[in-house]
Design a protein around this motif. Structure first.
Motif, short mmCIF file in Angstrom:
data_model
loop_
_atom_site.label_atom_id
_atom_site.label_comp_id
_atom_site.label_asym_id
_atom_site.label_seq_id
_atom_site.Cartn_x
_atom_site.Cartn_y
_atom_site.Cartn_z
N ILE A 50 0.84 -1.21 0.00
CA ILE A 50 0.00 0.00 0.00
C ILE A 50 0.87 1.25 0.00
O ILE A 50 0.56 2.24 -0.68
CB ILE A 50 -0.94 -0.02 1.22
N SER A 51 1.97 1.23 0.75
CA SER A 51 2.83 2.40 0.84
C SER A 51 3.77 2.56 -0.35
O SER A 51 4.46 3.56 -0.46
CB SER A 51 3.67 2.33 2.13
N GLY A 52 3.81 1.57 -1.23
CA GLY A 52 4.67 1.65 -2.41
C GLY A 52 6.07 1.14 -2.21
O GLY A 52 6.91 1.25 -3.11
N ASN A 53 6.36 0.55 -1.05
CA ASN A 53 7.69 -0.01 -0.81
C ASN A 53 7.87 -1.39 -1.43
O ASN A 53 9.00 -1.85 -1.61
CB ASN A 53 7.96 -0.10 0.69
N LEU A 54 6.76 -2.06 -1.76
CA LEU A 54 6.78 -3.32 -2.47
C LEU A 54 5.77 -3.26 -3.60
O LEU A 54 4.70 -2.64 -3.44
CB LEU A 54 6.41 -4.49 -1.55
N SER A 57 2.88 -8.81 -6.93
CA SER A 57 3.21 -9.71 -8.03
C SER A 57 2.12 -9.72 -9.08
O SER A 57 2.38 -9.89 -10.27
CB SER A 57 3.43 -11.13 -7.48
N SER A 58 0.87 -9.55 -8.63
CA SER A 58 -0.26 -9.40 -9.54
C SER A 58 -1.36 -8.67 -8.80
O SER A 58 -1.33 -8.55 -7.58
CB SER A 58 -0.75 -10.75 -10.07
N GLY A 59 -2.33 -8.18 -9.54
CA GLY A 59 -3.39 -7.39 -8.94
C GLY A 59 -3.07 -5.91 -9.01
O GLY A 59 -2.06 -5.48 -9.59
N ARG A 60 -3.93 -5.09 -8.39
CA ARG A 60 -3.79 -3.65 -8.51
C ARG A 60 -4.11 -2.97 -7.18
O ARG A 60 -5.00 -3.39 -6.45
CB ARG A 60 -4.74 -3.13 -9.58
N ILE A 61 -3.34 -1.91 -6.85
CA ILE A 61 -3.56 -1.11 -5.66
C ILE A 61 -3.71 0.35 -6.08
O ILE A 61 -2.81 0.92 -6.71
CB ILE A 61 -2.40 -1.25 -4.66
N LEU A 62 -4.84 0.94 -5.72
CA LEU A 62 -5.11 2.34 -6.03
C LEU A 62 -5.14 3.14 -4.74
O LEU A 62 -5.78 2.74 -3.76
CB LEU A 62 -6.46 2.50 -6.76
N ILE A 63 -4.44 4.27 -4.73
CA ILE A 63 -4.47 5.21 -3.62
C ILE A 63 -5.20 6.46 -4.11
O ILE A 63 -4.72 7.16 -5.00
CB ILE A 63 -3.06 5.59 -3.13
N ASN A 64 -6.38 6.70 -3.56
CA ASN A 64 -7.23 7.81 -4.00
C ASN A 64 -7.46 7.77 -5.52
O ASN A 64 -7.45 8.81 -6.19
CB ASN A 64 -6.62 9.15 -3.58
N GLY A 65 -7.62 6.57 -6.04
CA GLY A 65 -7.88 6.38 -7.46
C GLY A 65 -6.65 6.32 -8.34
O GLY A 65 -6.77 6.16 -9.56
N ILE A 66 -5.46 6.42 -7.76
CA ILE A 66 -4.20 6.44 -8.53
C ILE A 66 -3.45 5.14 -8.32
O ILE A 66 -3.24 4.70 -7.18
CB ILE A 66 -3.32 7.64 -8.11
#
Length: 315
Positions: A50-54, A57-66
Motif C-alpha cells: 500500500i505504501s509503495g515499498n513493495l 506480483s499481480s493485482g492492482r492497488i489504487l491510492i485515491n484512485g491512482i
C-alpha cells in the motif's frame, strides 16, 4: 468519489513463497481500519505494498484512485506511513527532524514552521521540540514517527504495529491519538494485539496465511463474538431431559453444583422459555445469562477454518 485504498485481487510472492493471496478490499475517507493477524500472516507485506515499498506480483492497488505502481509519486502525495520501526534520527531534535521531513514532503518554506508546530501539538509533542530523539522514551519516539507521517496532512495514514513495545499507559495514549486521527482521516493500522484492534478500530480485517478471512465493522465483530450458550445456576437440581426439549436447545453441559451451560442454535435465544420452566418447576433460578466470547476465540475459529495454502494460487 473513489475510496482512499482500493486493493483488487493482490498476490505477492517472495520466490516460491506466496505471502499475500488474492486480497481484495477498500478503505474509505475516515475511520480506523485494523489489519489483524498473527505474526507472519502477511500484514506488513500488505502495508508495504500500500505504501509503495513493495510492488504486488499481480493485482492492482489504487491510492485515491491512482495506481501506486504506475504513478507512485502522485499516489504517495495522499499517503502518510509509519513502518514498524519509526524512521527517526536519534541525533536530531524533534524540531530539526520534523523540519527535515517537511522539506521532503515539499511543504513550502513559509508553511513549514506552522505545519511543524501544529503537528507537534496534535501528537502531544509540544514540549519536546528541543529534545534529542535518541533521548526520548519509546512512546514519544512513536509519536514522532506518527508526526512525520501526518505532517503534510495526508488523506490516508498507514501505521504498522504502532503500539508494539509500549507500556500500558503509552498504549492508552497511542489509542486515543489514533482514534482522534480517524475522525478526519482514513487510518489503517496493523496489529497482532487483538484487544488493541477491538478498542481502536471502527472496522476490522483479519488475515491469516495471506488470505482475508474476515471483513466487518466493530458492531459486526461484537455480534460475531456472541457465543450461542447460556450459563444457568439454580437452587435445586433441574430435569435436564425436560430442558433439552426446549426449541433451539442443542445440548446442556452440567457444571459444578447446580450450574449448567446450555448451548443453543442462533438466532433463537431460549432463555425466556428456560426461565419460565425453571421458575414454574420451583427449582430456584439464581442466575441465567448469555455467554460472550473474546476476540481471541473468534480469531482462532477463523484461522482454524482457513483452507490450505495450496488452494487458490494463480498458475
Amino acid at each position: 468519489m473513489a475510496a482512499l485504498i482500493q486493493i483488487e485481487n493482490v498476490f505477492r510472492y517472495f520466490g516460491n513463497q506466496c505471502a499475500v493471496r488474492g486480497i481484495s478490499f477498500s478503505v474509505g475517507a475516515n475511520g480506523v481500519t485494523g489489519l489483524l493477524g498473527p505474526n507472519g500472516a502477511g500484514k506488513s507485506t500488505i502495508l508495504n505494498m500500500i505504501s509503495g515499498n513493495l510492488a504486488p506480483s499481480s493485482g492492482r492497488i489504487l491510492i485515491n484512485g491512482i495506481d501506486i505502481v504506475r504513478r507512485p509519486l502522485d499516489a504517495k502525495r495522499f499517503l502518510g506511513y509509519l513502518p514498524d520501526t519509526p524512521p527517526v534520527h536519534d541525533d536530531s531534535t524533534v524540531d530539526e527532524y520534523l523540519r527535515f521531513c517537511a522539506k521532503i514532503h515539499r511543504i513550502t518554506p513559509d508553511r513549514q514552521n506552522q505545519c511543524v508546530q501544529t503537528t507537534k501539538q496534535r501528537c502531544g509533542l509540544g514540549e519536546a521540540g528541543k529534545r534529542l530523539i535518541g533521548n526520548l522514551s519509546k512512546g514519544f519516539r512513536q509519536r514522532v514517527g506518527i508526526a512525520q507521517a501526518i505532517l503534510h496532512s495526508p488523506a490516508l495514514i498507514v501505521l504498522d504495529e504502532p503500539s508494539v513495545g509500549l507500556d500500558p499507559i503509552q498504549i492508552r495514549e497511542m489509542r486515543e491519538l489514533i482514534r482522534e486521527l480517524g475522525e478526519n482521516n482514513g487510518v489503517m493500522l496493523s496489529s497482532h494485539i487483538l484487544p488493541e484492534v477491538q478498542s481502536t478500530c471502527t472496522r476490522t480485517l483479519i488475515v491469516h496465511q495471506g488470505r482475508l478471512v474476515l471483513d466487518t465493522d466493530t458492531s459486526g465483530l461484537e455480534h460475531d463474538m456472541a457465543q450461542s450458550s447460556l450459563v444457568m445456576k439454580t437452587r435445586l437440581p433441574v430435569d435436564l431431559d425436560r430442558l433439552r426439549q426446549v426449541d433451539g436447545v442443542d445440548s446442556i453441559e452440567a457444571l459444578t453444583g447446580n450450574s449448567y451451560r446450555i448451548f443453543f442454535r442462533k438466532p433463537h435465544n431460549p432463555s425466556e422459555q428456560i426461565s419460565e420452566i425453571v421458575v414454574g418447576s420451583d427449582w430456584g433460578l439464581l442466575e441465567l445469562c448469555t455467554e460472550h466470547g473474546t476476540i481471541e476465540e473468534l480469531f482462532m475459529q477463523l484461522t482454524e477454518s482457513t483452507p490450505s495454502l495450496t488452494d487458490g494460487a494463480p498458475a
